[in-house]
Every structure is written in structure tokens, then in C-alpha cells.
Scaffold this motif. Structure first.
Motif, PDB file in Angstrom:
ATOM      1  N   TYR A   8       0.832  -1.205   0.000  1.00 38.42           N
ATOM      2  CA  TYR A   8       0.000   0.000   0.000  1.00 38.42           C
ATOM      3  C   TYR A   8       0.864   1.252   0.000  1.00 38.42           C
ATOM      4  CZ  TYR A   8       1.189  -0.483   4.884  1.00 38.42           C
ATOM      5  OH  TYR A   8       1.872  -0.639   6.036  1.00 38.42           O
ATOM      6  N   SER A   9       0.202   2.378  -0.029  1.00 40.44           N
ATOM      7  CA  SER A   9       0.879   3.683  -0.013  1.00 40.44           C
ATOM      8  C   SER A   9       1.891   3.826  -1.143  1.00 40.44           C
ATOM      9  CB  SER A   9       1.602   3.936   1.310  1.00 40.44           C
ATOM     10  OG  SER A   9       0.683   3.951   2.351  1.00 40.44           O
ATOM     11  N   GLY A  33      -2.446   2.774  -5.903  1.00 43.57           N
ATOM     12  CA  GLY A  33      -1.698   2.981  -4.673  1.00 43.57           C
ATOM     13  C   GLY A  33      -1.725   1.800  -3.737  1.00 43.57           C
TER      14      GLY A  33
END
Ligand SMILES: Nc1ncnc2c1ncn2[C@@H]1O[C@H](COP(=O)(O)OP(=O)(O)O)[C@@H](O)[C@H]1O
Ligand SMILES: [Mg+2]
Lengths: 268, 298, 324
Positions: free
Chosen positions: C131-132, C222
Motif C-alpha cells: 500500500y501507499s 496505490g
């Protein structure tokens, strides 16, 4: 020995056949031939003339665009290939005409799937005609030599006790000597009551055992007649040479006999 | 250690059944049937339905939780699944064959059907795994240190029986010979008077029967779920290729290798990667011996 | 406000379509132009996505890799290289063999990558996913809409570049050989062409394009996890390419946008119409439907809605009559 070409006794009658492999691209453009009971008829013609195409069409492997095919008085135009065995048609294709991975015995049994009851009897007769088949019965057909494979192929077709046997270039790849052996056997087969229609590149050898012949060129039957007369017909030689130069069949035959093994076989 | 061999053999039996079915369709119909996994799964669900209706556990036989309902359910499931498969062939594969569609088109259609099959199971049976019964039989020690549930032994026996029957069928019966003929040369087979349509139907039925048997037995020892067949597809293909396409004995041998390899993957704590292990073996074989262990070079 | 909503939805929709478009172009190179068959599209897409995610993503406490914080374009380049490498291995092993071995192997790679994504926690964090992930150009503005419009621009740029490049090579002698191979492998071989090398190049090129598409996807969304790369993705791409007409890159793009539109619309429809109790069944039914569309297309419109603009040579279709 020579049965008459009696038009009242036709076993096969092909009229104005138009057929091909691809829609709108016909190879045969109105081809007519017939075979009478008891005859040996040979179809000649230059490479690519459509000889194999003609027998494939008769055997129901191609869609017929126009024309008709009659076998023993019955219209078989468009009939499915697998049903023709029961109509009395035997067919030995030019290439891949045995099941290479199956044994000789299994090949023969497959020839008789619709004739189980008479199978053993027919097989014994075949083993008499082709002793090699008996000897190699348990060998995979693919392991045999070219001549023996050809015998398996013919034997397989005979297992269904056909009335008409169609052979596409039975001498392909065989030495002149073996060709003679195979052709002598064809004569025996005919004498046992099977009518024969064959395609031959080897014109002289073919015509020698035949009663009549047809010369095909560009998908049309151009000349036909008694086997002997075809050998001396200058028109035939011309067709064979594709119109280049004038020669009788005799000359062509001698020419083609010497270059026989280098002639590129077609890959039908 | 020996325990993993025993488990591997059990696994191999199931893979072998499925892969033999795959091999039949591959040889005769000449394409890799990516929907074979769903045939297996649908078969297992039909069998589950039959077992449920008949009443599971009604007739437990000796130490086995097997019971006659399971044995009856297999033929029932084979019939039901065969009808489905023949219908799909009639509606999808037959028209494609007749229009001379490429093998790629057939594979694509099979892949699409496989997705449909899995989701139809989800739709009608739900996404949760289903159990054939909750009766847990006791494992017995067949060798020092090797324990097996009697059912597993029975299943291995059943698989061996199926393989031997298939062998007898293909070599000793007229129909079997015809099938081998068609798989080698369909045109020559037709010339011989063999009805290709009939052989194709028979091939689907036999392939289905093998897959359904594998699916039902697998469902019986583990569970039935929509993805059960899809998860088996890679091991089945690997067994097929490993043994040499077209060689049924090779397929059995291939299944044995794949089954043992997967079992050893568990031994080395790689159980999550079982399918990948069969894939690696398959790639290795394709690299060094593309015709497979028992296949002939083309 | 209404209008803004429509615009942002449209932008979002087009960005998603572009991932499919790029993947479809990749499949088109393989299948449409060379006749190679890839059943593992989702796998190659995933390789690209994970590669870029690991190269550009943040540091996670529980993985062995990551935290390299590389610029996004570098991640995309990496995605291309790694996917090409995977494709090269598969292609090298199988492209000399029967055509279905390629299909089976690509299927195998997709399954294996799914397993790695799910289980190799030190690399992929398993089902929890990565993620991110950074999105390029997102610092330029504070508005998500502007961000997305910029990203759409990037996507269109990438697709345009790939499209232009492929059109050029497909019109070059190289592309003509590809087509010749598809039409008649033996004739191409007789012309002295190294069929294997051409196929391998085409296969790698197509797969690398899929990997790039995966990278674009990862850096937009993302967050990636194994469920993004299921077999249904592969089927969706098949359908898109067939709808657009195989062998036609513009068609592949149009097919992708149209089919993604149909898919999204049915999504909204199900959400609106079907009661919550039956949502899972409706979702399954929708997947059945996409399989059905694929099968129906193969049966009734195999040439697609926008067929390739050239006539298949007679040699490519020479065959004997079928069994009925
Ligand atoms: N399977 C096929 N598909 C398409 N065309 C074929 C096929 N087989 C042969 N032909 C074409 O048909 C023509 C006649 O071939 P054929 O009947 O095999 O000739 P031959 O008289 O030498 O036996 C040739 O032009 C050949 O190219
Ligand atoms: Mg010929």
C-alpha cells in the motif's frame, strides 16, 4: 481377361464434378469419369492436375459444389465419408494411409469395423495374398518399409470387402520392382471381383495393367480411352508436358521413368 | 518420510484420474481443455447432491466411511455431468470445430467456459466448501510409521482399477481401438468408416467419467468447493506433459512424479507452493525433454 | 457540483480503461499479430504491478524488500524489464513446442505468481498487499481531480507512445514477417525466417507491455493485493481484444473502453437494483455473463467488431472438411 467397358454396368459414375478445398476456390472444374464393373481404370495427369482432389471428393472428404457421384446406382454426392464404407467404397489415400502407431493386425481390424462377422475369413484371404502381413501382424505399422506399409493400407481397405477400391498413387515411393509386385497383386485383387480405380504418376506401369484411363489436366478430364491407345496418343503427351513440345505418351513415360524418383511428390 | 510417500501416492492417484481424462480429450479432440477442472468440480457437486439425497452414512462399510451412497453417487454424477458436457460440446465446441477454428480459439472458449463453470457453482451452491460427511474414520498403521485412513487406501485401489480398466478398454475393445485410430489420424479413421461424431461423444464421456471420479473422491476425502478443479488443472497438465502427451502410461507416471513432488513440497514446508512445484517440474521437462518421459520425439 | 462529479467519474473511468487498453495492445501483439496464445495475462500484469510497487513503494516493517523510493518512471522501466525477463524464460522454453504448451505454461506462470503474491510475505505481504504506493505528479496540486486528470494525461501519453511504436514496427519488415508467420508458419520458415526468434521477440514485447500496464495500475491505485490479478482479468482482456477485432490495435483500445464501460455499468446496476442479500450471487452471475460473452463472440463474431484491415490469405485456411 479384359472386361468390356459396358456403360450399362457402371459401378461409379461421376458427372461434371466441381469441388475444392476452400469456398470459391475450386480445383475440379467439371470432371466426369466412370468405372464399369470389373475394370481397372487409371487416372493420369501432371502434378497438381487434381487427381488426388478427385478421389478425395469421391470419398466424401471435400464438399461438392456441383455435379453428382453415383456408386452402384446410388447417389452418394455429399454423403459423409464414414458411411461410404458400407456403400462398398474402399479408399487408400496417397499419404498417411496406415495407422502408424497401431499394429498391422489392428490396422486390418479397423478396416473391418462394419464387417465383424466376416472378419476372420477376409483376414485369412488377405494373409494368403500378402504373406508379409501375417508375418508382421504384431508390429506397429509405422515400423514397416514403404512397400509393406502400402500392403497394409491396401489390406486395410480390402477388409471391408469393397466393391470399388480407389487407390491414390499406390506406387509412390516404391522401386520399379516393388511397383510391379504391387501391381500384380492389384490384378489378383481385381480378379477376385473388386473393381479398381487408381491414380498413377507412373503412367506406363499403370496403363499396362489397366483397361482404360483418363488424363486429367487443370481439374478437367481432357482425354480418355483404352489403356493401350492412351500410350500412343500425342495429345496425352502434350497434356503431360503442360503444352510444351509435342511427344507421345511413350516418350514422356520413358522420360518420367528415369526421373521418377526425383519427381517431387505432391503433399496432399 | 514414508508418510509423505503414502500421501503423495494418494495425491497422485487423484491427479492421474483427472490427467487421464484430460489426455483423452487432448488426443482425440486435439486441444488442451482448460475447462477439465470444472468438469471435475461439477461432477463432485452432482455426487454431493446424490449422496445428500440418498442419505450419507446410511451404509458405512466396515472401517471405511465410504458407504454405498458414495459408490452409487459416482455413476449418477457421471451421467449428469456427461449430459452437461455433451451439451456444451454441441453448443460450443462442435460449431467451432466445423468452422475450422484454430486450437487457440478452442482453448479460449474452454478458458471462458471454465470461468463460467466455477461461477455457476458459486451461484447455485454458494461459495463455502461442502463436506460429504462428518464421520471421521480412524487411521490405521499400514507400515511402521505410516498411517493411512482406510478410505485413502480404497481410493488408491479405485484409481488403480480405473487406470487398468481404461487400459483394457483402449487396447482390447473395438471402441478403444477406434479411439486410438481417431487420435492418430482422424481422416483415415473416417475413411475406415468410423463416425467421428460418435467417437467425439465417447471421448467426452470417458474424459468426464475420469474427471468426475477424481472430483468425487477428492471431495470425499477433503471437501468440495468451486475452485477444486481449477486448482487441480496445473498439476494435471504437468502430469500430462511430464509423461509425454498422448501416452497414457506416461500420464500415470507423470502423475506419480507430480503427486510425490507435491507431497515433498509439504514435507519441506512449501505446501503453499504445491501448484508452483508442479509447474517448475513441467518447465524443466519441457526444457530438457519436451516429448516427456515416455513420449516419442516428433 | 453535479458536472464535477460526472467529470471526475469519467476521468477515473478512462484511467482504468487505459490499463486495460495497454494490456489489450500487449495481447494483440502476441495473439492478433503472431498467433501466440497467452492464458496468463493476469500474471504478467501482476509481475509489472508488484515490481513497480516494490521499487517505488515505501518501506514496510515486515518485508525484506522495498523502501527504495525510486522515481516512478524507474519503477515502470523496472516493471518492463522484469516482465520481459519472465516472458523470455517462458517463451524460450515453450515457443519451439506445440502451441498449446505456451498456453499451458502461461497459465502456469499466472497460477504461480498468484501463489507468490498470496504467500511470499517477505516480498508481497500476502493477502494484505502493498500500500501507499506513490503516484506520479501528485504533488503538483492539492485537488484529487487535477491529480487524476494529470494521471490520465500520463496514461494517454504512454498508450500513445506504445501505440505509435507498435504501429511503426508492425508496418516495418519485422511486422510483415510476424504476419507471415501467423498466416503460414512453414512458408515463413521456407523464406528463411527464424520463426522462433520472431515469436520470442513478439511474445516478450507483448508481455512487457502487460507488465507496464500493471505498473501504471499499481501507481495509480496505490494499493495492490493478489485479488487484483485473478483469471477473470485474463478473460476480460480476451473479450476486449475480440470485441475490438484481433490484429487491430485501435480496436483493442476501443474494445477495452467499451467493455470496461459495460462492466462498470453492470456494477452500478447490480449495486442499485439487487438487494444486499443477493449481491454475491449477482457478482457470480456477472462473471458467468462475461464468460458467456467471450464464448458467444468466438462463435458468432470471431473477427470482432472492428476486424483487421486485411484479407487472410487462402493458404492460412486450407483445411479439409470437418467432421459433419
Ligand atoms: N489440402 C489442400 N488445400 C488446398 N489446396 C490443395 C490441398 N491439396 C491440394 N491442393 C491444391 O489442389 C490442386 C490439385 O492438387 P492434387 O489433387 O493433390 O493434385 P495431383 O493431381 O497431383 O494429385 C493443387 O493446386 C494443390 O495445390
Ligand atoms: Mg496426388
Amino acid at each position: 481377361m479384359t472386361p468390356v467397358n459396358n456403360p450399362n454396368n457402371k459401378i461409379l459414375d461421376v458427372q461434371n464434378l466441381v469441388a475444392g478445398y476452400i469456398p470459391n476456390l475450386n480445383i475440379l472444374h467439371g470432371c466426369s469419369i466412370h468405372v464399369c464393373v470389373g475394370e481397372i481404370v487409371t487416372i493420369l495427369g501432371p502434378n497438381g492436375a487434381g487427381k488426388s482432389t478427385l478421389v478425395k471428393a469421391i470419398a466424401g472428404l471435400l464438399s461438392v459444389v456441383e455435379g453428382s457421384i453415383e456408386l452402384q446406382g446410388k447417389d452418394i454426392t455429399g454423403m459423409e465419408t464414414h458411411k461410404l464404407v458400407r456403400e462398398g467404397l474402399g479408399y487408400v489415400p496417397q499419404t498417411e494411409n496406415v495407422f502408424a502407431k497401431l499394429s498391422v493386425a489392428e490396422n486390418l481390424e479397423l478396416g473391418a469395423i462394419h464387417h465383424r462377422s466376416s472378419m476372420a475369413e477376409t483376414r485369412e484371404k488377405l494373409y494368403d495374398l500378402f504373406p508379409d502381413l501375417a508375418r508382421f501382424r504384431n508390429l506397429a505399422a509405422g515400423k514397416l518399409s514403404g512397400g509393406q506399409r502400402q500392403m497394409v493400407a491396401v489390406g486395410r481397405a480390402l477388409m471391408a470387402s469393397p466393391s470399388l477400391l480407389m487407390l491414390d498413387e499406390p506406387s509412390a515411393g516404391l522401386s520399379p520392382k516393388l511397383t510391379q509386385v504391387v501391381f500384380q497383386q492389384l490384378l489378383k485383387i481385381r480378379d477376385s471381383g473388386v473393381t479398381i480405380l487408381m491414380v498413377e504418376q507412373n503412367a506406363r506401369a499403370g496403363l499396362e495393367i489397366s483397361d482404360r484411363g483418363y488424363v486429367l489436366a487443370e481439374g478437367v478430364d481432357r482425354v480418355n480411352g483404352e489403356a493401350q491407345s492412351l500410350l500412343h496418343n500425342p495429345e496425352v503427351g502434350e497434356l503431360y508436358m503442360g503444352g510444351h513440345g509435342k511427344s507421345t505418351m511413350e516418350n514422356v513415360v520413358t522420360a518420367s521413368a528415369t526421373s521418377e524418383n526425383s519427381t517431387p511428390g505432391d503433399s496432399a | 518420510m514414508m508418510q509423505f510417500v503414502a500421501d503423495g501416492i494418494l495425491n497422485a492417484s487423484l491427479i492421474a484420474l483427472g490427467a487421464l481424462g484430460l489426455s483423452m480429450t487432448y488426443n482425440v479432440l486435439r486441444f488442451a481443455n482448460f475447462a477439465q477442472g470444472e468438469v471435475l468440480a461439477i461432477g463432485a457437486y452432482f455426487a454431493l447432491g446424490a449422496v445428500t439425497v440418498i442419505g450419507a452414512g446410511v451404509g458405512v462399510m466396515g472401517p471405511v466411511k465410504f458407504g454405498w451412497p458414495l459408490l452409487v453417487s459416482i455413476p449418477l454424477a457421471i451421467v449428469c455431468t456427461s449430459i452437461v458436457v455433451l451439451m456444451v460440446d454441441y453448443l460450443v465446441f462442435r460449431p467451432l470445430r466445423n468452422s475450422n477454428a484454430s486450437r487457440i480459439t478452442l482453448i479460449m472458449a474452454a478458458f471462458g467456459l471454465s470461468l463460467m463453470g466455477r461461477n455457476l457453482i458459486h451461484l447455485f451452491a454458494g461459495g463455502d466448501p461442502k463436506y460429504f460427511s462428518f464421520y471421521i474414520p480412524k487411521a490405521i498403521e499400514i507400515m511402521p510409521g505410516v498411517k493411512m485412513v482406510p478410505d485413502d487406501l480404497a481410493i488408491i485401489g479405485l484409481c488403480v482399477f480405473a487406470v487398468v480398466s481404461l487400459h483394457m478398454f483402449l487396447t482390447k475393445t473395438n471402441m478403444g481401438r477406434m479411439m486410438r485410430a481417431v487420435s492418430e489420424n482422424p481422416t483415415l479413421a473416417r475413411i475406415n468408416g468410423i463416425d467421428l461424431k460418435m467417437i467425439i461423444r465417447m471421448t467426452w464421456i470417458i474424459g468426464t467419467a475420469l474427471a468426475v471420479t477424481a472430483g468425487t473422491l477428492q471431495g470425499h476425502i477433503f471437501q468440495a468447493k468451486a475452485e477444486m478443479g481449477f486448482d487441480m488443472l496445473l498439476p494435471m497438465f504437468a502430469a500430462l506433459i511430464l509423461g509425454g502427451v498422448g501416452n497414457l502410461y506416461g500420464t500415470v507416471l507423470g502423475a506419480l512424479v507430480i503427486g510425490l513432488a507435491e507431497s515433498f513440497a509439504v514435507y519441506f514446508d512449501l505446501s503453499a507452493y504445491r501448484a508452483a512445484v508442479s509447474f517448475m517440474i513441467m518447465l524443466l521437462v519441457l526444457l530438457v525433454r519436451p516429448q516427456g518421459l515416455l513420449g516419442e520425439r516428433e | 457540483m453535479e458536472l464535477l462529479g460526472v467529470v471526475s467519474f469519467l476521468v477515473f473511468f478512462l484511467i482504468q480503461s487505459s490499463f486495460f487498453s495497454l494490456t489489450s495492445i500487449g495481447l494483440n501483439i502476441q495473439w492478433g499479430f503472431t498467433g501466440l496464445f497467452n492464458v496468463g495475462i493476469a500474471g504478467f500484469f501482476a509481475v509489472g504491478a508488484y515490481t513497480s510497487a516494490i521499487m517505488t513503494g515505501p518501506h514496510y516493517d515486515d518485508t525484506l524488500f522495498g523502501g527504495y523510493d525510486l522515481p516512478v518512471p524507474v519503477g515502470w522501466l523496472g516493471a518492463i524489464v522484469v516482465t520481459a525477463f519472465v516472458a523470455a524464460i517462458i517463451g524460450y522454453i515453450t515457443l519451439r513446442l506445440r502451441e498449446d504448451f505456451l498456453a499451458i505454461s502461461t497459465f502456469g506462470i499466472a497460477v504461480s505468481i498468484q501463489l507468490i503474491a498470496n504467500n511470499m510475505d517477505q516480498l508481497t505481504r500476502g493477502p494484505e498487499g502493498l500500500y501507499s504506493l506513490p503516484k506520479p505528479l501528485e504533488d503538483l496540486s492539492a485537488s484529487p481531480l487535477v491529480d487524476n486528470i494529470l494521471y490520465l494525461g500520463v496514461c494517454i501519453g504512454v498508450i500513445g507512445l506504445v501505440y505509435w511504436g507498435f504501429e511503426r514496427i508492425l508496418r516495418s519488415p519485422w511486422g510483415r514477417v510476424l504476419r507471415a508467420i501467423r498466416e503460414d508458419e512453414h512458408a515463413a520458415m521456407a523464406m528463411g525466417k527464424n520463426v522462433f526468434a520472431f515469436r520470442l521477440q513478439s511474445f516478450i514485447l507483448g508481455s512487457a507491455t502487460m507488465g507496464l500496464a500493471g505498473a501504471l495500475y499499481a501507481n495509480f491505485i496505490g494499493f495492490i493485493s493478489p485479488t487484483d490479478f485473478l483469471p477473470i482479468f485474463t478473460i476480460q482482456i480476451f473479450v476486449m481484444v475480440i470485441v475490438g477485432g484481433s490484429g487491430n490495435n485501435l480496436g483493442a483500445i476501443v474494445g477495452s473502453v467499451v467493455m470496461w464501460g459495460v462492466w462498470s455499468a453492470s456494477d452500478s446496476l447490480i449495486a442499485a437494483v439487487v438487494s444486499p442479500d443477493f449481491q454475491t450471487q449477482a457478482a457470480a452471475a456477472r462473471i458467468v455473463l462475461i464468460g458467456l460473452i467471450l464464448v458467444l463472440m468466438l462463435l458468432y463474431r470471431p473477427q470482432g467488431l472492428l476486424p483487421e484491415k486485411h484479407i487472410v490469405s487462402a493458404a492460412g485456411r486450407m483445411k479439409l472438411k470437418g467432421e459433419d
